[in-house]
Structure formats: C-alpha cells, structure tokens
Design a protein around this motif. Structure first.
Motif, PDB file in Angstrom:
ATOM      1  N   HIS A 117       9.525  11.647   2.029  1.00  0.00           N
ATOM      2  CA  HIS A 117       8.625  10.714   2.043  1.00  0.00           C
ATOM      3  C   HIS A 117       8.394  10.367   0.605  1.00  0.00           C
ATOM      4  O   HIS A 117       7.788  10.976  -0.031  1.00  0.00           O
ATOM      5  CB  HIS A 117       7.664  11.211   2.682  1.00  0.00           C
ATOM      6  N   GLU A 133       4.966   5.799  -1.589  1.00  0.00           N
ATOM      7  CA  GLU A 133       4.406   4.386  -0.758  1.00  0.00           C
ATOM      8  C   GLU A 133       4.167   4.885   0.811  1.00  0.00           C
ATOM      9  O   GLU A 133       3.681   4.222   1.454  1.00  0.00           O
ATOM     10  CB  GLU A 133       5.129   3.181  -1.058  1.00  0.00           C
ATOM     11  N   TRP A 134       5.076   5.665   1.290  1.00  0.00           N
ATOM     12  CA  TRP A 134       5.054   5.802   2.628  1.00  0.00           C
ATOM     13  C   TRP A 134       3.675   6.463   3.291  1.00  0.00           C
ATOM     14  O   TRP A 134       3.120   6.310   4.012  1.00  0.00           O
ATOM     15  CB  TRP A 134       6.139   6.948   3.164  1.00  0.00           C
ATOM     16  N   ASP A 184       0.963   5.948   2.011  1.00  0.00           N
ATOM     17  CA  ASP A 184      -0.016   4.652   1.868  1.00  0.00           C
ATOM     18  C   ASP A 184      -0.036   3.897   3.238  1.00  0.00           C
ATOM     19  O   ASP A 184      -1.021   3.325   3.716  1.00  0.00           O
ATOM     20  CB  ASP A 184       0.132   3.750   0.690  1.00  0.00           C
ATOM     21  N   SER A 185       1.275   3.737   3.752  1.00  0.00           N
ATOM     22  CA  SER A 185       1.287   3.086   4.899  1.00  0.00           C
ATOM     23  C   SER A 185       1.113   3.538   6.379  1.00  0.00           C
ATOM     24  O   SER A 185       1.122   3.023   7.370  1.00  0.00           O
ATOM     25  CB  SER A 185       3.009   2.508   4.805  1.00  0.00           C
ATOM     26  N   VAL A 186       1.021   4.801   6.487  1.00  0.00           N
ATOM     27  CA  VAL A 186       0.884   5.624   7.592  1.00  0.00           C
ATOM     28  C   VAL A 186      -0.322   5.306   8.595  1.00  0.00           C
ATOM     29  O   VAL A 186      -1.363   5.351   7.868  1.00  0.00           O
ATOM     30  CB  VAL A 186       1.297   7.228   7.562  1.00  0.00           C
ATOM     31  N   ARG A 187      -0.065   4.985   9.704  1.00  0.00           N
ATOM     32  CA  ARG A 187      -1.568   4.648  10.336  1.00  0.00           C
ATOM     33  C   ARG A 187      -1.485   5.237  11.814  1.00  0.00           C
ATOM     34  O   ARG A 187      -0.107   5.501  12.381  1.00  0.00           O
ATOM     35  CB  ARG A 187      -1.475   3.173  10.716  1.00  0.00           C
ATOM     36  N   GLN A 213       1.565   4.277  14.710  1.00  0.00           N
ATOM     37  CA  GLN A 213       2.829   3.935  14.339  1.00  0.00           C
ATOM     38  C   GLN A 213       3.926   4.640  14.698  1.00  0.00           C
ATOM     39  O   GLN A 213       3.854   5.827  15.170  1.00  0.00           O
ATOM     40  CB  GLN A 213       2.685   4.244  12.646  1.00  0.00           C
ATOM     41  N   ASP A 219      15.340   1.792   0.481  1.00  0.00           N
ATOM     42  CA  ASP A 219      14.135   2.162   0.550  1.00  0.00           C
ATOM     43  C   ASP A 219      13.618   3.524  -0.314  1.00  0.00           C
ATOM     44  O   ASP A 219      12.404   4.005   0.031  1.00  0.00           O
ATOM     45  CB  ASP A 219      13.587   2.453   2.167  1.00  0.00           C
TER      46      ASP A 219
END
Length: 217
Positions: free
Chosen positions: A130, A133-134, A136-139, A142, A208
C-alpha cells in the motif's frame, strides 16, 4: 450469514476460493523472465498460483493454513513465512497481499529476510504494498466487485501510521468479515527495511506504484 472455514488470522477459505486472480498474475508474469521459478509467500487457496502455473511458471506455494493449501494445485509448503527455510533458491520470490505493510516491524523484517534467503543471485523479489497515498484515500464504504464477490471497507480508524478497518465480503446471501491493521511506510522507510534485509529497491512495475521489485545486494 458468516460461515465456512477460517484461518488463524481470520481469512475465510471460501472467500479466497471465490475471488478471481485479478491483475496480479499478469503483473508478475510481465516483471519476470519466461518460465521463471516462483516461490509464492502467503499463497492462500491458489488464487494467483494457478494463473501463474497457466502462464508457464513452476510455483511453490507457501501458506500456514492447511485448509487453504488443500485447494492449491501446485507444490505446497505449510509454514509461517517467517519460519520458512527451504534450502533452495528461486528466480522470483513473490510477497503479495500487502504483507510488507504489516503493523509489526519485526514481522516485516522477518518476511523480507525469508524472501532474501530464497532468491537466487540475479533473481528478484516482487512485492505488493500500500503506497502512502492509499492511506490518505481510504474511506468507509469504499470497495467494489471482484468476480461474484462484493468487497467493502468499514470501521476505518487511523492512529498515526496505523490504519485499521474491517473488510466485508458478500456473495449472494453469504457474507464474511475480516479485521486488519496495516502500517503506512514512506519510501525512505521502505528502502531502509529492504536494506536491512540485504535487498535493494529496483523499480516500480505498475503505474500506481503498488508493485515493485527488489534485488539481492
């Protein structure tokens, strides 16, 4: 309802049998020589293993769950990754499933040491992680669909570099859940961990930056 056989760390054997191989076999195949021998650490039920066999790679699959390995159509070894010492070398050692992001520094060092102990001179270790930046994006909520399985994240909690969540899998009327915690590593920390295992970062293998290779120093 949640059902079936589970491994010691909470993985559902049935879920891992249902999940498709995805992009991983193609990524690995493109990153290594044709016919390269592969040691797959943490193979599960063979989701990636079987596709790699079809692509012409001899694979030895390692997992600490005999229930998972019972479904693998390849050479298998039932062992914890950190305890593995086969006394033989492979062209490629595969450390997928974001295992390098384990919350435990000691486990990460042990996983990489096992990979280093089994990679041949001139070979490479392929790692899925991971990237920072992953985290920071986890919600909550998701996810997406993988074959017939819907995958969703929930109960996301951040604590410094640690992220904990529960992943819920569902297929028809069946569902399963698994809690996990992973650690955010920046590139400097990642390279330091590799160096400690006598490995050197080589290059990225996906745009990525979720897959990279390392070579023995």
């Amino acid at each position: 309802m949640e059902q079936g056989t589970f491994t010691a760390d909470g993985c559902s054997v049935e879920v891992y049998r249902l999940l498709p191989p995805g992009d991983e076999p193609g990524i690995v195949h493109a990153a290594v020589p044709a016919g390269a021998s592969i040691l797959e650490l943490g193979s599960g039920a063979g989701r990636v293993t079987h596709a790699l066999l079809e692509l012409g790679h001899p694979v030895v699959a390692v997992d600490d769950s005999p229930e998972m390995l019972a479904h693998v159509r390849a050479g298998t070894v039932c062992s914890k990754i950190e305890d593995l010492r086969l006394g033989r070398l492979f062209d490629v050692v595969l450390l997928g499933s974001h295992l390098v992001n384990t919350a435990s520094e000691a486990d990460r060092a042990a996983f990489l040491a096992t990979a280093r102990a089994h990679v041949a001179p001139g070979g490479r270790v392929l790692v899925e992680w991971h990237p920072p930046e992953w985290f920071d994006s986890v919600r909550d909520g998701q996810g997406g669909r993988l074959g017939e399985v819907d995958v969703r994240l929930g109960q996301v909690v951040r604590d410094g570099d640690l992220l904990s969540a529960v992943v819920r899998y569902s297929a028809g009327t069946r569902w399963w859940s698994q809690a996990f915690t992973c650690r955010r590593l920046d590139l400097q920390a990642l390279k330091a961990a590799l160096t400690s295992a006598d490995l050197a970062f080589e290059r990225w293998h996906t745009e990525d930056r979720t897959w990279f290779s390392a070579s023995p120093e």
